[in-house]
Design a protein around this motif. Structure first.
Motif, PDB file in Angstrom:
ATOM      1  N   CYS A 116       0.717  -1.254  -0.064  1.00  0.00           N
ATOM      2  CA  CYS A 116       0.082  -0.139  -0.105  1.00  0.00           C
ATOM      3  C   CYS A 116       0.798   1.219   0.109  1.00  0.00           C
ATOM      4  O   CYS A 116       1.968   1.248   0.423  1.00  0.00           O
ATOM      5  N   SER A 117       0.491   2.162  -0.740  1.00  0.00           N
ATOM      6  CA  SER A 117       1.385   3.644  -0.779  1.00  0.00           C
ATOM      7  C   SER A 117       0.493   4.650  -0.403  1.00  0.00           C
ATOM      8  O   SER A 117      -0.647   4.816  -0.879  1.00  0.00           O
ATOM      9  N   ALA A 118       0.964   5.708   0.280  1.00  0.00           N
ATOM     10  CA  ALA A 118       0.419   6.986   0.305  1.00  0.00           C
ATOM     11  C   ALA A 118       1.596   7.897  -0.123  1.00  0.00           C
ATOM     12  O   ALA A 118       2.774   8.090   0.389  1.00  0.00           O
ATOM     13  N   GLY A 119       1.432   8.732  -1.314  1.00  0.00           N
ATOM     14  CA  GLY A 119       2.290   9.622  -1.536  1.00  0.00           C
ATOM     15  C   GLY A 119       3.610   8.762  -2.395  1.00  0.00           C
ATOM     16  O   GLY A 119       3.362   7.919  -3.085  1.00  0.00           O
ATOM     17  N   ASP A 120       4.801   9.022  -1.807  1.00  0.00           N
ATOM     18  CA  ASP A 120       5.877   8.381  -2.405  1.00  0.00           C
ATOM     19  C   ASP A 120       6.302   7.079  -1.333  1.00  0.00           C
ATOM     20  O   ASP A 120       7.514   6.592  -1.552  1.00  0.00           O
ATOM     21  N   LEU A 121       5.693   7.129  -0.179  1.00  0.00           N
ATOM     22  CA  LEU A 121       5.969   6.005   0.615  1.00  0.00           C
ATOM     23  C   LEU A 121       5.222   4.531   0.278  1.00  0.00           C
ATOM     24  O   LEU A 121       4.124   4.458  -0.177  1.00  0.00           O
ATOM     25  N   GLU A 122       5.814   3.615   0.591  1.00  0.00           N
ATOM     26  CA  GLU A 122       5.287   1.997   0.295  1.00  0.00           C
ATOM     27  C   GLU A 122       5.632   1.398   1.656  1.00  0.00           C
ATOM     28  O   GLU A 122       6.821   1.428   2.381  1.00  0.00           O
TER      29      GLU A 122
END
Length: 338
Positions: A208-214
């Motif tokens: 799952c990702s939010a913005g550039d984070l995974e």
């Protein structure tokens, strides 16, 4: 050499160098992990590298990175190869600092570089998951909850499948309940992903990702745990095998020693019994004697004495003696005086 020939040679050389740098290794790009936490990172490779050694390398530049661990090793960093899935996983524990890392397969060819891909490991509280390993049954459903911080409230949210990098993007306008993947955002800094109608083929790694984070997540369907370290059959090391052999050999040695001690004890007991018999022989048996009689005259003194008869005695081997001697066990001799 003409100018055009020189240009053609340079072009071909550049094309060769570019092709030689093509890598098939794939991993995530910016993995978030809490300080002191743990994370498992999947790295996939092409089928031709099944037998090649796999390793995890740390460093910003590939040519100067430091190898942390090879496949099927254990420790704070565990690298496990899963050839059946063309995949190896890297398990990191107690992560304390951010940095650039590389998934790599060793080629051992001076004309061909190692197959590799890099990622950045970020110490962050901005994105995490409730559970990074989720199980479900065929035909059923699973739900993954992804948590994000206020700083990522308005960033794009996605759920992606690692094996083909297919992603589902969360939008508030999508409310269809017929999709196999459904999003919901409770507005309290978390969004949920529900996968329904599960099949065996859904087993594998996601993120799952939010913005550039995974953040990576593993989903198992119907007990299939492909790609998980805890179920890999090659985790046993040569040291474990050697330890098992030593234990078995030790047990066999103990059994042999115990058997030898018992045998010697029995042998000594038998010898002592025979020795006691030799010290306590059977009662003497009555011997049977036979005699021959010769007559002569004794002239040893002037005193007249009766004649003496001399006899020679021969002792023969005694027969078996019964409790009551037979009548012929004694032979009498008669003496005749001249």
């Amino acid at each position: 050499m003409s100018f055009y020939s020189l240009c053609g040679s340079v072009t071909l050389l550049g094309l060769f160098l570019c092709l030689s740098e093509v890598e098939s290794m794939r991993t995530l790009k910016n993995v978030a992990v809490k300080s002191g936490g743990s994370v498992t990172i999947p790295c996939s490779y092409e089928g031709q590298y099944k037998a090649n050694p796999k390793f995890w390398c740390e460093g910003y530049y590939w040519h100067s990175c430091s190898i942390v661990a090879y496949a099927n090793s254990s420790g704070s960093t565990s690298v496990i190869d899963h050839p059946a899935q063309n995949l190896f996983t890297v398990e990191l524990n107690k992560v304390s600092e951010s940095g650039t890392y590389w998934c790599a397969a060793e080629i051992a060819d001076k004309w061909q570089p190692d197959d590799r891909d890099y990622l950045y490991l970020t110490i962050s509280q901005d994105l995490s998951v409730r559970e990074n390993r989720v199980r479900g049954e065929e035909g059923g459903s699973v739900t993954v909850q992804c948590l994000y911080s206020a700083a990522y409230q308005n960033t794009q949210k996605q759920w992606c499948r690692f094996k083909d990098k297919k992603c589902w993007t969360f939008t508030k306008t999508e409310t269809s309940q017929n999709s196999a993947v459904q999003f919901s955002d409770n507005g309290n800094r978390s969004f949920s992903v529900m996968m329904s109608g599960l099949k065996k083929s859904d087993t594998g790694w996601y993120w799952c990702s939010a913005g550039d984070l995974e953040v990576p997540v593993h989903i198992s369907v119907g007990g299939d745990t492909s790609g998980l370290n805890e179920n890999h059959t090659e985790d046993s090391t040569p040291f474990d095998t050697l330890l098992t052999l030593c234990i078995i050999s030790g047990l066999l040695l103990v059994l042999m020693v115990v058997g030898l001690v018992i045998w010697k004890h029995k042998r000594k007991h038998t010898a002592n019994k025979g020795h006691s018999h030799s010290l306590n022989p059977k009662p003497c048996e009555r011997a049977v004697t036979s005699s021959t009689v010769a007559e002569g005259q004794y002239k040893g003194s002037s005193v007249s004495e009766p004649d003496v008869t001399y006899s020679s005695v021969t002792i023969s081997q005694p027969p078996m003696v019964s409790a009551v001697p037979p009548d012929n066990s004694v032979i009498y001799s008669s003496v005749k005086h001249q």
